[in-house]
Design an enzyme around this catalytic site. Sequence first.
Site, mmCIF file in Angstrom:
data_model
loop_
_atom_site.group_PDB
_atom_site.id
_atom_site.type_symbol
_atom_site.label_atom_id
_atom_site.label_comp_id
_atom_site.label_asym_id
_atom_site.label_seq_id
_atom_site.Cartn_x
_atom_site.Cartn_y
_atom_site.Cartn_z
ATOM 1 N N ASP A 62 37.575 88.466 38.022
ATOM 2 C CA ASP A 62 36.345 88.772 38.755
ATOM 3 C C ASP A 62 36.587 89.690 39.947
ATOM 4 O O ASP A 62 35.725 89.848 40.806
ATOM 5 C CB ASP A 62 35.667 87.488 39.228
ATOM 6 N N THR A 103 42.408 82.733 41.648
ATOM 7 C CA THR A 103 41.453 81.694 42.022
ATOM 8 C C THR A 103 42.150 80.361 41.829
ATOM 9 O O THR A 103 42.757 80.120 40.780
ATOM 10 C CB THR A 103 40.190 81.762 41.144
ATOM 11 N N GLU A 115 32.628 75.058 39.013
ATOM 12 C CA GLU A 115 33.867 75.737 39.384
ATOM 13 C C GLU A 115 35.021 75.405 38.443
ATOM 14 O O GLU A 115 35.877 76.250 38.183
ATOM 15 C CB GLU A 115 34.269 75.351 40.813
#
Length: 411
Positions: free
Chosen positions: A218, A223, A200
């Site tokens: 994405d 994020t 991650e």
Amino acid sequence: MGIRAKAIALGTGIAAVCTVPLVITVTADAAPDVLLSKGRPVVASTVSGTGQDATRAVDGFGSTRWTAGAAGSQWLRIDLGQAQDVSRVRLRWHDGYAKSYRVQVSGDGASWRDLYRTSSGDGGTDDLKKLNGTGRFLRVLATQPGPASGYSLYEVQVFGPGPAAPVVENASPVAASVLAAGLAEPRKKAIALQLVSSAENSTLNWRGEFGYLEDIGDGRGYTGGIVGFCSGTSDMLALVTEYTRRVPGNKLARYLPALRTVDGSDSHAGLDPGFPAAWKAAAADPAFQKTQEDERDRMYFAPAVALASADRVRALGQFAYYDAAVMHGQSGLRSIRADAMRKAKTPKQGGDELVWLNAFLDARVREMRTEEAHSDVTRVETAQRLFLKAGNLDLNGPLSWRVYGDSFTTR
């Protein structure tokens, strides 16, 4: 969940002084009840040591106890062997009692329904009667400690009309193996968190990622944080909502309306230009860091480990489930598991653990390849599959692996 990669745009136990069996007092209103929990397989979120492991809470002895090995929300889950009607639960707390806790039932060990909840627990013995619920699994979920700042239970007794499921001789060793080698053990959990962070955040130091935030293209918006909470997939909204409940007026609270608006999309509407700076500033707040850890465990770690434990897989399998939940969400994890079950049986169903985990990883790879952003499957093939081929089902260190072009080693 979003992912970030460097090379691609994706982002002590105690000695008991006596072993007198715990006396069960049967009153008139409890006469029909059967004790369903004694000696049943049991797992816990954490344990403080082998002398205070989860089995102590269902052994029938009043002097032994389970003690959690970490702070924050903790749980103890009992497998009743089959679906049972639960009418009464009796909890005997040590000094470490829960001020706030829930008693829950589940058919599969993953989706839970409250039978009882309180925010005014005061320790001692809680005899919870006239409950009404059915499930194979019962869980005590402690969410806020009392003055002792920890949780410890002498006994959890579950009653219902029965009959109680037979205690199969080989059931306890399997459960004990899962507990001893699984991610409920703090050192194994630490390894799992490092493994996820390598994929991650391209680092083993996940504690350095509370302030990470970017749009990795994405389709999930921003994020951020230690497991890639996303503005487009509800978990970032849940995180900021919980942080605001704990710390009203924090730097991110003003963005809650915008987070509700963009949920389900990749939009930044109402978030730019100030949200990234507010996120980084909030990341310096220990309360925000703690909220990130708690929400990670609540939404991803605990449910995934519970499901894996119910399937009777050990630490490697538990990690594989958790990593799938981080990337695909709980619904995605369940979809992957369902796909794998078309090819193999879980150990709980009598299947071989190696065969099952290979089928699970195959299904995971198929799911990843349905999205361009997840088409690099090295986090499975040169990490999890590598450990599986070595037969390292207990995820024992040292470990070496590669993911997204980077190499990592941990003890």
